[in-house]
Scaffold this active site. Structure first.
Site, PDB file in Angstrom:
ATOM      1  N   ASP A   1      56.757  56.359  20.957  1.00 19.84           N
ATOM      2  CA  ASP A   1      57.610  56.005  21.896  1.00 19.84           C
ATOM      3  C   ASP A   1      58.943  56.270  21.399  1.00 19.84           C
ATOM      4  O   ASP A   1      59.172  55.904  19.997  1.00 19.84           O
ATOM      5  CB  ASP A   1      57.716  54.658  22.407  1.00 19.84           C
TER       6      ASP A   1
ATOM      7  N   TRP B   1      50.353  59.962  23.471  1.00 18.27           N
ATOM      8  CA  TRP B   1      50.993  59.636  22.253  1.00 18.27           C
ATOM      9  C   TRP B   1      50.901  60.848  21.233  1.00 18.27           C
ATOM     10  O   TRP B   1      51.100  60.710  20.141  1.00 18.27           O
ATOM     11  CB  TRP B   1      51.144  58.308  21.575  1.00 18.27           C
ATOM     12  N   GLY B   2      50.062  61.930  21.596  1.00 15.23           N
ATOM     13  CA  GLY B   2      49.934  62.987  20.734  1.00 15.23           C
ATOM     14  C   GLY B   2      48.906  62.613  19.649  1.00 15.23           C
ATOM     15  O   GLY B   2      48.568  63.643  18.659  1.00 15.23           O
TER      16      GLY B   2
ATOM     17  N   ASP C   1      48.749  56.185  30.893  1.00 16.77           N
ATOM     18  CA  ASP C   1      48.907  55.754  29.546  1.00 16.77           C
ATOM     19  C   ASP C   1      47.615  55.704  28.664  1.00 16.77           C
ATOM     20  O   ASP C   1      46.636  55.718  29.320  1.00 16.77           O
ATOM     21  CB  ASP C   1      49.783  54.331  29.587  1.00 16.77           C
TER      22      ASP C   1
HETATM   23  C1  GLA Z   1      53.488  52.911  26.240  1.00 19.56           C
HETATM   24  C2  GLA Z   1      54.108  54.192  26.695  1.00 19.56           C
HETATM   25  C3  GLA Z   1      55.683  54.084  27.226  1.00 19.56           C
HETATM   26  C4  GLA Z   1      55.536  52.889  28.199  1.00 19.56           C
HETATM   27  C5  GLA Z   1      54.799  51.697  27.799  1.00 19.56           C
HETATM   28  C6  GLA Z   1      54.420  50.679  29.151  1.00 19.56           C
HETATM   29  O1  GLA Z   1      54.210  52.354  25.192  1.00 19.56           O
HETATM   30  O2  GLA Z   1      54.127  55.029  25.662  1.00 19.56           O
HETATM   31  O3  GLA Z   1      56.281  55.149  27.651  1.00 19.56           O
HETATM   32  O4  GLA Z   1      55.051  53.544  29.410  1.00 19.56           O
HETATM   33  O5  GLA Z   1      53.505  51.912  27.210  1.00 19.56           O
HETATM   34  O6  GLA Z   1      53.811  49.559  28.972  1.00 19.56           O
END
Ligand code: GLA
Length: 398
Positions: free
Chosen positions: A205, A184-185, A150
């Site tokens: 997300d 996240w791009g 992440d």
């Molecule tokens: C981010 C990611 C999610 C998830 C959360 C966990 O928001 O994009 O997919 O893994 O963190 O905290």
């Protein structure tokens, strides 16, 4: 003599490198399929849940349908010890991660885990920054097969550098681990991700709704940081050129069976992710899903479209406002075509052969992949009645 020594050293180097690389080139040749804890369970995860999910993979036929990875997301870790080793939360995972990975492996499945390129994960647990090699060695020793990595709390880190660092650490640890980049791009990972990660998130997300969204801040910029699946879908356009075997765009995990999605919306969400050659990571409580949802996520004909070995990501080929046509080229030269009706009423619309890249003057056979029925031969075009917020998916072949 000197030359001979140099020659021998290069042979040894080449050989050891080849051994370290072994298996890495075979990872994710089709989009990864599995389950991830985040969309339903957030930080409330524990070993019983994960074991039950692995059991259900077998009992409900998910494994037979192709689902392979059982992945725990954020919330499994708690701290580091004095030597910097990551400590698993003993209340949630009293038997430890190795034991859990072993359990998942006994079912013929693969086990995945989560960390973050910054100093803390999004949930506030220790990230891997400064511990990349140590963590990768630990994951390999536990038998981890998949790492979601992440991007929270990364300050002004460079994304390509941070992901390359972890990728190198994994390779050095020597265990082939599918590397899922969750950035996240933000820095267009599709442009630099091939060769580093096997999949990369293309957006912020997903949420289990049709087109809801919520504004939030990323690096002090106000953005839509939670989105329904149609909003995520819109952001995939144009990215199809970057996907292929071993390296996939990831429009986030499935919300099929979650939240407010209706039956038709669940079918549409699943179909479109199949057409996109998206990773199919179930995000629902698979232990308690309805028969209807099970039937959707185990539709083998749609899964075959997603897993087609050519590895082409489908794209939108026609857009008449609320009526869209998405098409995916398949290995045998045929097309999977998805008619997607975004309007509030059912509607009749269709496509021509040339719109999906096929010769217009040939009669093609069609098969409806949700009705699982042959529709017969058609001449130049096909039209169907598509439910509101729903899809019709056909295979066009000869
Ligand atoms: C981010 C990611 C999610 C998830 C959360 C966990 O928001 O994009 O997919 O893994 O963190 O905290």
């Amino acid at each position: 003599m000197k030359q001979l020594t140099l020659f021998l050293i290069s042979i040894i180097f080449l050989f050891s490198n080849a051994t370290a690389q072994e298996g890495f080139d075979k990872l994710a040749l089709t989009p990864p399929m599995g389950w991830n804890s985040w969309n339903t369970f957030r930080l409330e995860i524990n070993e019983d849940l994960v074991k039950e999910v692995a059991d259900v993979f077998i009992e409900k036929g998910l494994k037979d349908a192709g689902y392979e990875f059982v992945v725990i997301d954020d919330g499994w870790q708690i701290d580091r010890d004095e030597e910097g080793n990551i400590i698993t939360n003993p209340d949630k995972f009293p038997s430890g991660i190795k034991d859990l990975a072993d359990y998942v492996h006994t079912k013929g499945l693969k086990f995945g885990i989560y960390s973050d390129a910054g100093y803390e994960t999004c949930g506030g647990f220790p990230g891997s920054l400064g511990y990349e090699y140590q963590d990768a060695r630990q994951y390999a020793a536990w038998g981890v097969d998949y790492l979601k990595y992440d991007w929270c709390n990364t300050g002004n880190q460079s994304a390509p550098d941070s992901y390359l660092l972890m990728r190198n650490a994994i390779e050095k640890a020597g265990r082939p681990i599918v590397f899922s980049m969750c950035e996240w791009g933000l820095s267009k990972p599709w442009e630099w991700g091939e060769g580093i990660g096997n999949l990369w998130r293309t957006t912020l997300d997903i949420r289990p709704c049709w087109d809801c969204s919520k504004m939030g801040h990323i690096n002090e910029v106000r953005v839509e940081n939670f989105m329904g699946f149609t909003k995520i879908l819109d952001l995939q356009e144009g990215l199809e050129i970057y996907a292929g075997p071993g390296h996939w765009n990831d429009p986030d995990m499935l919300e099929v069976g979650n939240g407010e999605l209706t039956y038709d919306e669940n079918v549409a969400h699943f179909s479109l992710w199949c057409i996109l050659a998206a990773p199919l990571m179930l995000g629902n409580d698979v232990r308690n899903m309805s028969d209807e949802i099970l039937e959707i996520v185990t539709n083998k004909e749609l899964i075959a479209v997603n897993q087609d070995p050519l590895g082409r990501q489908g794209k939108k080929v026609r857009d008449d406002g609320d009526f869209e046509v998405w098409s995916k080229e398949l290995n045998d030269g045929s097309r999977a075509v998805c008619l997607f009706n975004r309007s509030e009423e059912e509607a009749e619309f269709g496509f021509t052969w040339s719109e999906v890249g096929l010769p217009q003057n040939i009669d093609f056979k069609l098969r409806d992949l949700w009705l699982k029925e042959e529709l017969g031969k058609f001449d130049g075009e096909y039209k169907a009645i598509v439910p509101s917020h729903g899809v019709v998916v056909v295979k066009v072949y000869n």
